[in-house]
Motif scaffolding. Structure first.
Motif, PDB file in Angstrom:
ATOM      1  N   GLN A 120       0.836  -1.205   0.000  1.00  0.00           N
ATOM      2  CA  GLN A 120       0.000   0.000   0.000  1.00  0.00           C
ATOM      3  C   GLN A 120       0.866   1.249   0.000  1.00  0.00           C
ATOM      4  O   GLN A 120       1.944   1.280   0.607  1.00  0.00           O
ATOM      5  CB  GLN A 120      -0.924   0.015   1.221  1.00  0.00           C
ATOM      6  N   LEU A 121       0.339   2.287  -0.675  1.00  0.00           N
ATOM      7  CA  LEU A 121       1.019   3.569  -0.834  1.00  0.00           C
ATOM      8  C   LEU A 121       0.062   4.699  -0.510  1.00  0.00           C
ATOM      9  O   LEU A 121      -1.155   4.529  -0.598  1.00  0.00           O
ATOM     10  CB  LEU A 121       1.456   3.766  -2.293  1.00  0.00           C
ATOM     11  N   LYS A 122       0.606   5.864  -0.214  1.00  0.00           N
ATOM     12  CA  LYS A 122      -0.195   7.076  -0.114  1.00  0.00           C
ATOM     13  C   LYS A 122       0.310   8.030  -1.188  1.00  0.00           C
ATOM     14  O   LYS A 122       1.518   8.223  -1.350  1.00  0.00           O
ATOM     15  CB  LYS A 122      -0.053   7.722   1.257  1.00  0.00           C
ATOM     16  N   ASP A 123      -0.623   8.608  -1.941  1.00  0.00           N
ATOM     17  CA  ASP A 123      -0.219   9.562  -2.969  1.00  0.00           C
ATOM     18  C   ASP A 123       0.001  10.941  -2.334  1.00  0.00           C
ATOM     19  O   ASP A 123      -0.356  11.157  -1.173  1.00  0.00           O
ATOM     20  CB  ASP A 123      -1.205   9.566  -4.136  1.00  0.00           C
ATOM     21  N   PRO A 124       0.595  11.888  -3.053  1.00  0.00           N
ATOM     22  CA  PRO A 124       0.880  13.204  -2.476  1.00  0.00           C
ATOM     23  C   PRO A 124      -0.361  14.006  -2.089  1.00  0.00           C
ATOM     24  O   PRO A 124      -0.244  15.057  -1.479  1.00  0.00           O
ATOM     25  CB  PRO A 124       1.646  13.924  -3.600  1.00  0.00           C
ATOM     26  N   PHE A 125      -1.549  13.500  -2.419  1.00  0.00           N
ATOM     27  CA  PHE A 125      -2.788  14.221  -2.154  1.00  0.00           C
ATOM     28  C   PHE A 125      -3.585  13.583  -1.019  1.00  0.00           C
ATOM     29  O   PHE A 125      -4.719  13.947  -0.757  1.00  0.00           O
ATOM     30  CB  PHE A 125      -3.602  14.314  -3.454  1.00  0.00           C
ATOM     31  N   GLY A 126      -2.975  12.569  -0.357  1.00  0.00           N
ATOM     32  CA  GLY A 126      -3.573  11.944   0.815  1.00  0.00           C
ATOM     33  C   GLY A 126      -4.402  10.714   0.548  1.00  0.00           C
ATOM     34  O   GLY A 126      -4.947  10.130   1.474  1.00  0.00           O
ATOM     35  N   HIS A 127      -4.525  10.268  -0.694  1.00  0.00           N
ATOM     36  CA  HIS A 127      -5.327   9.095  -1.019  1.00  0.00           C
ATOM     37  C   HIS A 127      -4.484   7.830  -0.918  1.00  0.00           C
ATOM     38  O   HIS A 127      -3.321   7.807  -1.305  1.00  0.00           O
ATOM     39  CB  HIS A 127      -5.913   9.206  -2.434  1.00  0.00           C
ATOM     40  N   GLY A 128      -5.084   6.765  -0.395  1.00  0.00           N
ATOM     41  CA  GLY A 128      -4.406   5.480  -0.274  1.00  0.00           C
ATOM     42  C   GLY A 128      -4.628   4.625  -1.511  1.00  0.00           C
ATOM     43  O   GLY A 128      -5.713   4.627  -2.104  1.00  0.00           O
ATOM     44  N   TRP A 129      -3.592   3.889  -1.905  1.00  0.00           N
ATOM     45  CA  TRP A 129      -3.636   2.992  -3.061  1.00  0.00           C
ATOM     46  C   TRP A 129      -3.006   1.677  -2.649  1.00  0.00           C
ATOM     47  O   TRP A 129      -2.008   1.662  -1.924  1.00  0.00           O
ATOM     48  CB  TRP A 129      -2.842   3.569  -4.228  1.00  0.00           C
ATOM     49  N   SER A 130      -3.572   0.585  -3.113  1.00  0.00           N
ATOM     50  CA  SER A 130      -2.912  -0.703  -2.947  1.00  0.00           C
ATOM     51  C   SER A 130      -2.621  -1.259  -4.333  1.00  0.00           C
ATOM     52  O   SER A 130      -3.338  -0.990  -5.289  1.00  0.00           O
ATOM     53  CB  SER A 130      -3.778  -1.688  -2.146  1.00  0.00           C
ATOM     54  N   ILE A 131      -1.518  -1.994  -4.404  1.00  0.00           N
ATOM     55  CA  ILE A 131      -1.096  -2.612  -5.657  1.00  0.00           C
ATOM     56  C   ILE A 131      -0.937  -4.088  -5.386  1.00  0.00           C
ATOM     57  O   ILE A 131      -0.284  -4.489  -4.413  1.00  0.00           O
ATOM     58  CB  ILE A 131       0.230  -2.003  -6.155  1.00  0.00           C
ATOM     59  N   GLY A 132      -1.549  -4.915  -6.244  1.00  0.00           N
ATOM     60  CA  GLY A 132      -1.440  -6.347  -6.081  1.00  0.00           C
ATOM     61  C   GLY A 132      -1.320  -7.050  -7.419  1.00  0.00           C
ATOM     62  O   GLY A 132      -1.832  -6.577  -8.424  1.00  0.00           O
ATOM     63  N   ALA A 133      -0.597  -8.161  -7.407  1.00  0.00           N
ATOM     64  CA  ALA A 133      -0.468  -9.013  -8.596  1.00  0.00           C
ATOM     65  C   ALA A 133      -0.276 -10.432  -8.112  1.00  0.00           C
ATOM     66  O   ALA A 133       0.346 -10.670  -7.064  1.00  0.00           O
ATOM     67  CB  ALA A 133       0.714  -8.583  -9.451  1.00  0.00           C
ATOM     68  N   ALA A 134      -0.806 -11.379  -8.855  1.00  0.00           N
ATOM     69  CA  ALA A 134      -0.594 -12.780  -8.522  1.00  0.00           C
ATOM     70  C   ALA A 134       0.904 -13.064  -8.484  1.00  0.00           C
ATOM     71  O   ALA A 134       1.656 -12.574  -9.338  1.00  0.00           O
ATOM     72  CB  ALA A 134      -1.283 -13.678  -9.547  1.00  0.00           C
ATOM     73  N   ILE A 135       1.324 -13.808  -7.469  1.00  0.00           N
ATOM     74  CA  ILE A 135       2.733 -14.187  -7.368  1.00  0.00           C
ATOM     75  C   ILE A 135       3.072 -15.074  -8.557  1.00  0.00           C
ATOM     76  O   ILE A 135       2.369 -16.032  -8.835  1.00  0.00           O
ATOM     77  CB  ILE A 135       3.025 -14.891  -6.036  1.00  0.00           C
ATOM     78  N   LYS A 136       4.151 -14.721  -9.241  1.00  0.00           N
ATOM     79  CA  LYS A 136       4.561 -15.462 -10.423  1.00  0.00           C
ATOM     80  C   LYS A 136       5.200 -16.779  -9.999  1.00  0.00           C
ATOM     81  O   LYS A 136       6.084 -16.818  -9.160  1.00  0.00           O
ATOM     82  CB  LYS A 136       5.532 -14.637 -11.256  1.00  0.00           C
ATOM     83  N   LYS A 137       4.734 -17.854 -10.599  1.00  0.00           N
ATOM     84  CA  LYS A 137       5.282 -19.183 -10.343  1.00  0.00           C
ATOM     85  C   LYS A 137       6.372 -19.456 -11.368  1.00  0.00           C
ATOM     86  O   LYS A 137       6.173 -19.254 -12.557  1.00  0.00           O
ATOM     87  CB  LYS A 137       4.189 -20.254 -10.476  1.00  0.00           C
ATOM     88  N   ASP A 138       7.501 -19.929 -10.907  1.00  0.00           N
ATOM     89  CA  ASP A 138       8.609 -20.251 -11.831  1.00  0.00           C
ATOM     90  C   ASP A 138       8.468 -21.638 -12.387  1.00  0.00           C
ATOM     91  O   ASP A 138       7.897 -22.511 -11.946  1.00  0.00           O
ATOM     92  CB  ASP A 138       9.962 -20.113 -11.139  1.00  0.00           C
TER      93      ASP A 138
END
Length: 138
Positions: A120-138
């Motif tokens: 999770q991140l906070k942008d410079p304007f105070g909004h929260g963002w989460s980033i997700g991706a399926a874990i890559k299987k080798d």
């Protein structure tokens, strides 16, 4: 940017209010951090504040405007209680781009028990963002 058009019904569209006349900077940040495309933008009569904008981010629509106290909006209200989630193909790539653009981590990007690489991140304007991706299987 395209001509104004109506938004089709269905789904939920986040609408962000940007404090302190930061609307133009927010659009620039979202383009740099999350690859947003500004599909519509109109300025208020003062020629500075964003009256309304539509951004396409990762296939989804986000709307935003500057705050307008003269229309009853509380000035400088910081967002609370919401995180905008981006499910992406490569969390590390999206995470790095957001950090370079000025986002601040609030929860480190890591492999999670449910099978996603997530943070999770906070942008410079105070909004929260989460980033997700399926874990890559080798």
């Amino acid at each position: 940017m395209s001509e104004p058009h109506s938004v089709p019904p269905g789904g939920v569209i986040p609408y962000l209010t940007i404090p302190s006349r930061g609307g133009q900077a927010a659009i620039e940040f979202y383009c740099a951090a999350f690859g947003a495309e500004a599909v519509f933008r109109t300025l208020a009569e003062d020629g500075e504040r964003v009256m309304h904008a539509r951004l396409l981010i990762n296939g989804g629509l986000v709307m935003l405007s500057d705050e307008f106290p003269e229309y009853g909006m509380e000035p400088d209200v910081q967002p609370r209680g919401i995180i905008l989630h981006l499910q992406v193909d490569d969390a590390d790539e999206w995470w790095a781009r957001a950090l370079i653009a000025g986002a601040v981590p609030t929860m480190p990007l890591a492999d999670m028990f449910w099978g996603d690489r997530y943070g999770q991140l906070k942008d410079p304007f105070g909004h929260g963002w989460s980033i997700g991706a399926a874990i890559k299987k080798d």
